[in-house]
Motif scaffolding. Structure first.
Motif, short mmCIF file in Angstrom:
data_model
loop_
_atom_site.label_atom_id
_atom_site.label_comp_id
_atom_site.label_asym_id
_atom_site.label_seq_id
_atom_site.Cartn_x
_atom_site.Cartn_y
_atom_site.Cartn_z
N PRO A 86 0.80 -1.23 0.00
CA PRO A 86 0.00 0.00 0.00
C PRO A 86 0.83 1.28 0.00
O PRO A 86 0.33 2.34 -0.40
N GLU A 87 2.10 1.21 0.42
CA GLU A 87 2.95 2.39 0.45
C GLU A 87 3.93 2.46 -0.71
O GLU A 87 4.82 3.31 -0.73
N ASP A 88 3.77 1.57 -1.68
CA ASP A 88 4.63 1.58 -2.86
C ASP A 88 4.39 2.88 -3.64
O ASP A 88 3.27 3.12 -4.11
N PRO A 89 5.39 3.74 -3.81
CA PRO A 89 5.19 5.01 -4.52
C PRO A 89 4.89 4.84 -6.00
O PRO A 89 4.53 5.80 -6.67
N ARG A 90 5.02 3.62 -6.49
CA ARG A 90 4.76 3.38 -7.91
C ARG A 90 3.29 3.11 -8.21
O ARG A 90 2.89 3.05 -9.38
N LEU A 91 2.48 2.93 -7.19
CA LEU A 91 1.09 2.54 -7.40
C LEU A 91 0.32 3.55 -8.22
O LEU A 91 -0.32 3.20 -9.23
N ASP A 92 0.31 4.81 -7.80
CA ASP A 92 -0.47 5.84 -8.50
C ASP A 92 0.02 6.05 -9.93
O ASP A 92 -0.80 6.06 -10.86
N PRO A 93 1.33 6.22 -10.17
CA PRO A 93 1.75 6.38 -11.57
C PRO A 93 1.48 5.15 -12.42
O PRO A 93 1.19 5.27 -13.62
N ALA A 94 1.51 3.97 -11.82
CA ALA A 94 1.20 2.76 -12.58
C ALA A 94 -0.28 2.73 -12.97
O ALA A 94 -0.63 2.36 -14.09
#
Length: 285
Positions: free
Chosen positions: A263-271
């Motif tokens: 849930p804290e992976d910074p890549r989630l939103d850009p992905a």
């Protein structure tokens, strides 16, 4: 063996004892592993030798070894036009107690340190000639031929796997059919390349894969640093602009957004944003 695990259990070589394994490798390759140089990862162990080479050791379950074998580093030695450490030899054996095999490959030392971790959190200093060398190696690789099939994460990549991975995570009706398959490294990330001198290593999973797999993998490992991700897309734009490259972008996004997403992976939103954009592009093309 000093490894004591239940049959077929996946183990972590960062914590399991490997002294007997290292001893066998030293005897077989007639080499001495330098004390204090051991690098331990989940699936592999590496060490420097007294003849200024590097030995990479891997333990793999039998059901993770396909009919083509698992001699990726050895077979990659014949590839031309690619900056990689020279391969010298290997030793392979089946464990007497577990349904696994061990393999140790000896190669030249890396010319310099890896760029960083598999997923970067800050922009590395990479000169233009580094990017030129990356592009030259990836283009040379894609232009060659092989009967090997890439096995990213030790899983053979197929049309079915691509479709299942994308449709299992991303919504939207998209044709995931791959049109062009080319040789790929299949584990392209910042931990498997060196800088300032470019060299690409860890070839155990290379083989034919959908066009754009390597570029998509490198982009995915750069997403926490937007400017770096943009640079990857710029440098490899021919891949990303192709239909197969767009499907591979969705494939990479599905791995980030899948059931094991942190849930804290910074890549989630850009992905997520990129997946929505690419799905729309594929639906309207």
């Amino acid at each position: 063996m000093t490894l004591s695990v239940s049959t077929g259990q996946v183990i972590d070589l960062r914590v399991q004892p490997v002294d007997e394994v290292l001893g066998r490798i030293e005897r077989s390759l007639q080499v001495h592993l330098v004390p204090g140089s051991l690098v331990r990862k989940r699936r592999s162990v590496g060490a420097r030798t007294d003849r200024d080479t590097w030995v990479r050791i891997e333990r793999r379950l039998l059901d993770k070894i396909s009919d083509q074998g698992w001699n990726g580093t050895e077979t990659a030695a014949r590839l031309e036009g690619i900056a990689q450490p020279a391969w010298h030899g290997c030793v392979v054996w089946r464990d007497q107690d577990e349904p696994v095999m061990w393999r140790a490959d000896e190669t030249d030392l890396l010319p310099c340190e890896p760029v960083g971790n598999a997923i970067l959190s800050k922009t590395p200093e990479l000169p233009d000639d580094w990017w030129a060398a990356l592009n030259a190696s990836l283009d040379a690789l894609a232009g060659q031929s092989t009967r090997r099939i890439a096995t990213p994460d030790t899983e053979t990549i197929t049309q079915g796997l691509v479709a299942e991975s994308i449709r299992g995570v991303l919504s939207g009706d998209v044709d995931t059919t791959i049109e062009r398959w080319v040789p790929a490294h299949a584990d392209l990330n910042w931990a498997n390349m060196t800088s300032p001198a470019f060299s690409l290593f860890d070839w155990e999973d290379w083989g034919n894969a959908p066009l754009g797999l390597d570029s998509a993998n490198l982009w995915a490992s750069s997403l926490a640093v937007p400017t770096l991700a943009d640079r990857v897309r710029h440098e490899r734009r021919a891949d990303f602009e192709s239909r197969d490259g767009k499907v591979m972008t969705l494939f990479a996004c599905s791995k980030i957004l899948g059931p094991y997403a942190h849930p804290e992976d910074p890549r989630l939103d850009p992905a997520r944003r990129m997946a929505e954009r690419v799905i729309q592009e594929l639906q309207t093309s």
